[in-house]
Motif scaffolding. Structure first.
Motif, PDB file in Angstrom:
ATOM      1  N   PHE A   1      48.880  41.931  32.393  1.00 33.10           N
ATOM      2  CA  PHE A   1      47.473  40.919  32.741  1.00 33.10           C
ATOM      3  C   PHE A   1      47.833  40.271  33.995  1.00 33.10           C
ATOM      4  O   PHE A   1      48.504  38.777  34.075  1.00 33.10           O
ATOM      5  CB  PHE A   1      47.712  40.161  31.809  1.00 33.10           C
ATOM      6  N   ASP A   2      46.732  40.426  35.170  1.00 30.07           N
ATOM      7  CA  ASP A   2      47.420  40.174  36.397  1.00 30.07           C
ATOM      8  C   ASP A   2      44.838  39.699  36.692  1.00 30.07           C
ATOM      9  O   ASP A   2      44.547  40.171  36.903  1.00 30.07           O
ATOM     10  CB  ASP A   2      47.183  41.745  37.798  1.00 30.07           C
ATOM     11  N   VAL A   3      45.640  38.587  36.821  1.00 28.38           N
ATOM     12  CA  VAL A   3      44.209  37.556  36.302  1.00 28.38           C
ATOM     13  C   VAL A   3      43.902  37.678  38.036  1.00 28.38           C
ATOM     14  O   VAL A   3      42.043  38.055  37.939  1.00 28.38           O
ATOM     15  CB  VAL A   3      44.704  36.222  36.566  1.00 28.38           C
ATOM     16  N   ALA A   4      44.305  37.859  39.258  1.00 32.69           N
ATOM     17  CA  ALA A   4      43.250  38.201  40.421  1.00 32.69           C
ATOM     18  C   ALA A   4      42.803  39.480  41.075  1.00 32.69           C
ATOM     19  O   ALA A   4      41.747  39.315  40.747  1.00 32.69           O
ATOM     20  CB  ALA A   4      44.261  37.980  41.933  1.00 32.69           C
ATOM     21  N   GLY A   5      43.520  40.261  40.281  1.00 35.94           N
ATOM     22  CA  GLY A   5      43.095  41.647  39.915  1.00 35.94           C
ATOM     23  C   GLY A   5      42.159  41.549  39.042  1.00 35.94           C
ATOM     24  O   GLY A   5      40.644  42.314  38.891  1.00 35.94           O
ATOM     25  N   MET A   6      41.591  41.310  37.279  1.00 36.40           N
ATOM     26  CA  MET A   6      40.683  41.334  36.620  1.00 36.40           C
ATOM     27  C   MET A   6      39.886  40.140  37.538  1.00 36.40           C
ATOM     28  O   MET A   6      38.350  40.844  38.112  1.00 36.40           O
ATOM     29  CB  MET A   6      41.551  40.722  35.831  1.00 36.40           C
ATOM     30  N   THR A   7      40.111  39.421  38.144  1.00 38.56           N
ATOM     31  CA  THR A   7      38.508  38.888  39.360  1.00 38.56           C
ATOM     32  C   THR A   7      37.864  39.582  40.262  1.00 38.56           C
ATOM     33  O   THR A   7      36.589  39.625  39.688  1.00 38.56           O
ATOM     34  CB  THR A   7      39.086  37.927  39.484  1.00 38.56           C
ATOM     35  N   LEU A   8      38.791  40.072  40.574  1.00 43.30           N
ATOM     36  CA  LEU A   8      38.669  41.252  42.361  1.00 43.30           C
ATOM     37  C   LEU A   8      37.851  42.425  41.751  1.00 43.30           C
ATOM     38  O   LEU A   8      36.553  42.451  41.811  1.00 43.30           O
ATOM     39  CB  LEU A   8      39.531  41.481  42.855  1.00 43.30           C
ATOM     40  N   GLY A   9      38.229  43.093  40.488  1.00 38.30           N
ATOM     41  CA  GLY A   9      37.499  43.828  39.688  1.00 38.30           C
ATOM     42  C   GLY A   9      36.216  43.700  39.413  1.00 38.30           C
ATOM     43  O   GLY A   9      34.966  43.975  39.441  1.00 38.30           O
ATOM     44  N   MET A  10      36.142  42.556  38.802  1.00 27.86           N
ATOM     45  CA  MET A  10      34.689  41.283  38.228  1.00 27.86           C
ATOM     46  C   MET A  10      33.991  41.278  39.408  1.00 27.86           C
ATOM     47  O   MET A  10      32.910  41.438  39.406  1.00 27.86           O
ATOM     48  CB  MET A  10      34.963  40.199  36.959  1.00 27.86           C
ATOM     49  N   ILE A  11      34.278  41.424  40.301  1.00 29.54           N
ATOM     50  CA  ILE A  11      33.651  40.636  41.548  1.00 29.54           C
ATOM     51  C   ILE A  11      33.233  42.041  41.822  1.00 29.54           C
ATOM     52  O   ILE A  11      31.479  41.415  42.269  1.00 29.54           O
ATOM     53  CB  ILE A  11      33.913  39.134  42.276  1.00 29.54           C
TER      54      ILE A  11
END
Length: 166
Positions: free
Chosen positions: A131-141
């Motif tokens: 659960f890496d919010v930064a990784g999820m955010t970068l993936g979505m961006i």
């Protein structure tokens, strides 16, 4: 846009390109030093590397960083092309696509790939998703940038078709 504003924009693009090159080279050199050179030094001395599992784990954890560095390199490349006077629309389309893919794959690898590869290395311990919010955010961006690149590419085609009609 006036000539001075255009010159200033191109100068800033060139400066940003060099900033991107500096970041990629410096961070890449640090990654190479930590993850490659130190273990190779042990192997060159014909010694067993005492922390092979830790080294392999840290190498796997650094994989998303390679994608992020490629994204920065792609941005720097686009800025370099703009500083030389290349047209903004095709340069931006190409950059959006490359940066989007790099950020998307880096984010996916960080959230799903690293944790599962680490499970293989560590013999099945750990979770399935990190659960890496930064990784999820970068993936979505990254996904959004890739899609926007496609929209801009289509807009460029429509614009070219309209230009031919006139």
């Amino acid at each position: 846009m006036s000539q001075t504003a255009t010159d200033r924009f191109r100068r800033r693009c060139a400066q940003f390109r060099w900033l991107a090159v500096f970041m990629v080279v410096s961070v890449g050199a640090l990654l190479a030093l930590v993850h490659l050179i130190v273990p190779i030094a042990f192997l060159a001395r014909a010694e067993d590397y005492p922390y092979f599992d830790l080294w392999l784990g840290s190498l796997v954890k650094a994989l998303p960083t390679l994608f992020y560095l490629f994204a920065v390199w792609s941005i720097g490349s686009a800025m370099g092309q703009l500083s030389k006077g290349r047209l903004i629309q095709p340069t931006l389309v190409h950059a959006l696509r490359r940066v989007g893919l790099a950020l998307g794959f880096g984010g996916l690898l960080g959230v799903f790939g690293v944790t599962n590869i680490m499970r293989l290395i560590e013999g099945g311990r750990g979770g399935w998703v990190w659960f890496d919010v930064a990784g999820m955010t970068l993936g979505m961006i990254g996904g959004a940038l890739f899609l926007l690149g496609g929209v801009m590419e289509q807009a460029g085609r429509v614009q070219a078709e309209l230009d031919e009609m006139i």
